[in-house]
Design an enzyme around this catalytic site. Structure first.
Site, short mmCIF file in Angstrom:
data_model
loop_
_atom_site.label_atom_id
_atom_site.label_comp_id
_atom_site.label_asym_id
_atom_site.label_seq_id
_atom_site.Cartn_x
_atom_site.Cartn_y
_atom_site.Cartn_z
N GLY A 189 0.83 -1.21 0.00
CA GLY A 189 0.00 0.00 0.00
C GLY A 189 0.86 1.25 0.00
N ILE A 195 5.28 -11.00 17.10
CA ILE A 195 6.28 -11.40 16.11
C ILE A 195 6.79 -10.22 15.29
CG2 ILE A 195 5.32 -13.74 15.99
CD1 ILE A 195 4.38 -13.05 13.11
N ASP A 222 5.19 -9.89 6.20
CA ASP A 222 4.47 -10.88 5.38
C ASP A 222 5.31 -11.39 4.21
OD1 ASP A 222 2.43 -10.33 7.07
OD2 ASP A 222 1.04 -9.54 5.58
N MET A 280 0.58 -14.10 11.75
CA MET A 280 0.21 -13.06 10.79
C MET A 280 0.52 -13.49 9.35
SD MET A 280 0.98 -9.37 12.39
CE MET A 280 -0.12 -8.68 13.62
N GLY A 281 -0.09 -12.82 8.44
CA GLY A 281 0.05 -13.15 7.02
C GLY A 281 -1.30 -12.96 6.39
N1 LIG Z 1 -3.44 2.10 -3.65
C1 LIG Z 1 -2.95 3.04 -2.85
N2 LIG Z 1 -2.64 4.25 -3.35
C2 LIG Z 1 -2.15 5.22 -2.56
N3 LIG Z 1 -1.91 5.07 -1.24
C3 LIG Z 1 -2.21 3.89 -0.69
C4 LIG Z 1 -2.73 2.81 -1.45
N4 LIG Z 1 -2.92 1.77 -0.62
C5 LIG Z 1 -2.53 2.17 0.60
N5 LIG Z 1 -2.10 3.44 0.56
C6 LIG Z 1 -1.59 4.21 1.69
O1 LIG Z 1 -0.36 3.62 2.12
C7 LIG Z 1 -0.28 3.58 3.54
C8 LIG Z 1 0.03 2.20 4.03
O2 LIG Z 1 -0.87 1.25 3.47
P1 LIG Z 1 -1.21 -0.10 4.24
O3 LIG Z 1 -1.83 0.23 5.54
O4 LIG Z 1 -1.94 -0.97 3.32
O5 LIG Z 1 0.20 -0.69 4.63
P2 LIG Z 1 1.30 -1.37 3.73
O6 LIG Z 1 2.22 -0.36 3.22
O7 LIG Z 1 0.67 -2.25 2.71
O8 LIG Z 1 2.09 -2.21 4.82
P3 LIG Z 1 1.59 -3.52 5.60
O9 LIG Z 1 2.46 -4.63 5.08
O10 LIG Z 1 1.85 -3.23 7.02
O11 LIG Z 1 0.15 -3.73 5.30
C9 LIG Z 1 -1.59 4.14 4.06
O12 LIG Z 1 -1.34 5.42 4.55
C10 LIG Z 1 -2.52 4.13 2.88
O13 LIG Z 1 -3.40 5.23 2.88
O1 LIG Z 2 -3.30 -4.62 13.10
P1 LIG Z 2 -2.58 -3.95 12.02
O2 LIG Z 2 -1.60 -2.93 12.44
O3 LIG Z 2 -3.51 -3.41 10.98
O4 LIG Z 2 -1.66 -5.02 11.28
C1 LIG Z 2 -2.02 -6.31 10.95
C2 LIG Z 2 -1.44 -6.71 9.62
O5 LIG Z 2 -0.15 -6.20 9.41
C3 LIG Z 2 0.72 -7.19 8.94
O6 LIG Z 2 1.59 -7.52 9.97
C4 LIG Z 2 1.56 -6.71 7.79
O7 LIG Z 2 0.79 -6.48 6.68
C5 LIG Z 2 -0.19 -8.37 8.55
O8 LIG Z 2 0.42 -9.60 8.67
C6 LIG Z 2 -1.34 -8.17 9.48
O9 LIG Z 2 -2.55 -8.65 8.94
MG LIG Z 3 -0.95 -3.36 2.90
#
Ligand SMILES: Nc1ncnc2c1ncn2[C@@H]1O[C@H](COP(=O)(O)OP(=O)(O)OP(=O)(O)O)[C@@H](O)[C@H]1O
Ligand SMILES: O=P(O)(O)OC[C@H]1O[C@](O)(CO)[C@@H](O)[C@@H]1O
Ligand SMILES: [Mg+2]
Length: 531
Positions: A274, A456, A303, A346-347
């Site tokens: 994201g 973890i 993950d 997690m995953g």
């Molecule tokens: N498609 C997207 N376009 C722009 N910003 C995004 C998008 N998806 C997520 N974001 C932004 O990126 C940030 C992090 O997204 P998210 O919470 O999904 O974590 P992540 O980077 O995928 O890491 P994690 O592995 O912890 O899920 C958030 O602030 C969210 O608003």
């Molecule tokens: O509770 P939170 O902060 O949204 O995070 C949980 C998620 O974050 C991760 O650790 C990383 O994407 C996932 O394995 C888990 O589903």
């Molecule tokens: Mg994400």
């Protein structure tokens, strides 16, 4: 069997496997034979549908495998896709000699006094690393990734990471920002620390952290955190992020307004899929506004679900931490009369943590991951197998990924602030099912459920992750000074590389059920097919 051809100028691949399923592994022109259902897209960052009903992949590239030059077409397209976006693509920028001095370097001129520059240790822009190193003989080979029906060998080169002799910024003028987004991950502080050290080595003086992820750009109550070697010296001794993290956020345009207003020249964005989607949009918007800003991602996720990379930092540590939970579950199960230990890890959409935790512990009898569907009930279900394990071994240990078996549960339809689907609790569900089943057959079983959740990931990086973080943090800074933007840095086939962000966020990375690793896991647990 799988075959692919060009129809109406669009290459189309069809797959007929045992389960009539198709697996897409990110690169739209690479086909995989899969034996599992593919998962539907989740969250707003997952725009590509991986539905089971898909029977053909439409490849953007016009490939006709009867054309003797098809490999060249493929490679040209590949080189284009993996070309690194650079400031000079859109701006008039001039390179200057680097200020990053390597500790050991040869003489500046060669021994003959010809004046030839003999500095060693820098990376040439034309250096490449090979992305794929296996030549599969057939699409039915374990884990085969084939481009054409013969699984021909096609070289796929990606750009090598590291310091360049020429840089595109005056370090004295640079303001650099670091932000950590998404969930926590072991090693975030290690990466922040190395970014600061490396920036200072170039001569950068203005380095700040943005607090609490993308939110920190928009919330006026949150101030920038000044960073220096002194501030970050010991932060790697603790888990978490010095800067804080968050999910959710505002519009890209507002974030870029904030970047512009604060006068950033370089932005280092640590996060998962994201976050990288956001980083790419930020890069595109900066380009559109013709801002001279390097946006560099560093992939962060326990993950391990980022495409193309050997692994992401934090993953190893998470697997190691999971051992404690598994070991406790084993001891509880082993010490109880008809004991069953159950651990949920997690995953969200990928089972890497669970698979690797099962492989490394050696104590798991049943490993359940999102990529491989399973039944609990019935002759070939998990519960019947558990019965046999209790009868033969006296105890059993199950390890389940949080995203596994979601189709067995009622959907919540809720999403988190970032748009990620909130999962239903498969651990509690399995626990209840086991209890109900054994009660129903009048056979006592003592179920001990352990859900280590955040334990973890809310810990300090282990040694191997700390090294990975060090390299990635340093390479992120080298990439910015080299003038790249919209890139991320990772490890592919043990070599450190830069990749354009769009290539790594086409989908999350999944465990391939046809891979040797999953088969090794099955060999280790001894579990049958529960489908
Ligand atoms: N498609 C997207 N376009 C722009 N910003 C995004 C998008 N998806 C997520 N974001 C932004 O990126 C940030 C992090 O997204 P998210 O919470 O999904 O974590 P992540 O980077 O995928 O890491 P994690 O592995 O912890 O899920 C958030 O602030 C969210 O608003
Ligand atoms: O509770 P939170 O902060 O949204 O995070 C949980 C998620 O974050 C991760 O650790 C990383 O994407 C996932 O394995 C888990 O589903
Ligand atoms: Mg994400």
């Amino acid at each position: 069997m799988a075959f692919a051809s060009s129809i109406n100028g669009v290459a189309v691949g069809f797959f007929r496997t045992q389960h009539d399923s198709l697996q897409w592994k990110g690169d739209p022109s690479v086909f995989l034979l899969g034996h599992s259902r593919c998962r539907p897209s989740e969250g707003k960052s997952r725009t590509k549908s991986l539905s089971m009903d898909v029977r053909a992949v439409h490849v953007k590239l016009d490939l006709d495998f009867k054309d003797p030059n098809w490999k060249k077409h493929y490679q040209d397209d590949f080189d284009n896709r993996f070309n690194l976006p650079h400031l000079k693509d859109v701006l008039e920028v001039k390179p200057r000699p680097t200020t990053f001095s390597l500790v050991s370097r040869g003489p500046l001129v060669d021994g003959n006094g010809t004046g030839k520059d003999m500095r060693l240790g820098y990376v040439n822009d034309d250096d490449r690393a090979l992305l794929k190193v296996i030549k599969f003989a057939s699409p039915t080979s374990a884990g085969a990734e084939c481009i054409d029906p013969d699984c021909s060998w096609v070289e796929q080169w990606v750009h090598r990471a590291g310091p360049r002799k020429q840089i595109y910024y005056d370090p004295e003028e640079v303001k650099a920002g670091i932000v950590t987004c998404g969930g926590l991950c072991p090693g975030l502080n290690d990466v922040i620390r190395q970014i600061v050290f490396t920036l200072e080595k170039y001569g950068v003086k203005k380095i700040v952290g943005i607090p609490f992820g993308y939110r920190g750009f928009l919330d006026e109550g949150l101030s920038e955190i000044p960073l220096s070697r002194q501030v970050v010296q010991n932060i790697n001794l603790n888990g978490g992020s010095l800067l804080g993290v968050s999910r959710g956020g505002g519009s890209i345009s507002d974030i870029v307004d904030s970047i512009q207003g604060r006068g950033f020249d370089m932005l280092f964005i640590l996060g998962g899929n994201g976050t990288h989607a956001g980083a790419n949009e930020i890069h595109n918007e900066c380009r559109r506004r013709r801002m001279k800003v390097s946006v560099i991602g560093v992939p962060k996720t326990i993950d391990n679900d980022i495409l193309l990379m050997d692994k992401t930092f934090g993953f190893d540590t998470a697997v190691e931490e999971a051992q404690r939970a598994i070991n406790s579950a084993y001891i509880e199960a082993h010490s109880a009369y008809h004991g069953i230990g159950l651990v949920k890890l997690m995953g969200r959409s990928s089972g890497f943590i669970t698979m690797h935790a099962a492989l490394s512990s050696g104590q798991i009898d049943i490993c359940l991951i999102p990529e491989v569907p399973f039944n609990l009930e019935g002759q070939y279900g998990v519960l019947r197998h558990l019965e046999q394990l209790i009868q033969t071994k006296g105890s059993a240990v199950i390890c389940v990924a949080e995203g596994a078996g979601q189709e067995l549960l009622e959907k919540s339809n809720a999403t988190d602030a970032s748009g990620n689907v909130v999962l239903s609790d498969i651990g509690v569900h399995i626990q209840q099912k086991i209890k109900g089943h054994f009660k129903g057959i009048g056979f006592p079983a003592d179920v001990k459920y352990i859900d280590p959740t955040y334990m973890i990931r809310a810990c300090r990086a282990n040694a191997s992750d700390a090294i990975l973080c060090t390299v990635l943090g340093q390479n992120a800074v080298h990439g910015a000074f080299a003038g790249f933007s919209g890139i991320t840095t990772g490890i592919c086939n043990t070599h450190y590389v830069y990749l354009p962000i769009p290539e790594v966020i086409k989908s999350p990375r999944f465990v391939d059920p046809n891979s040797r690793m999953w088969h090794r896991c099955l060999t280790s647990t001894g579990q049958p097919d529960f489908a």
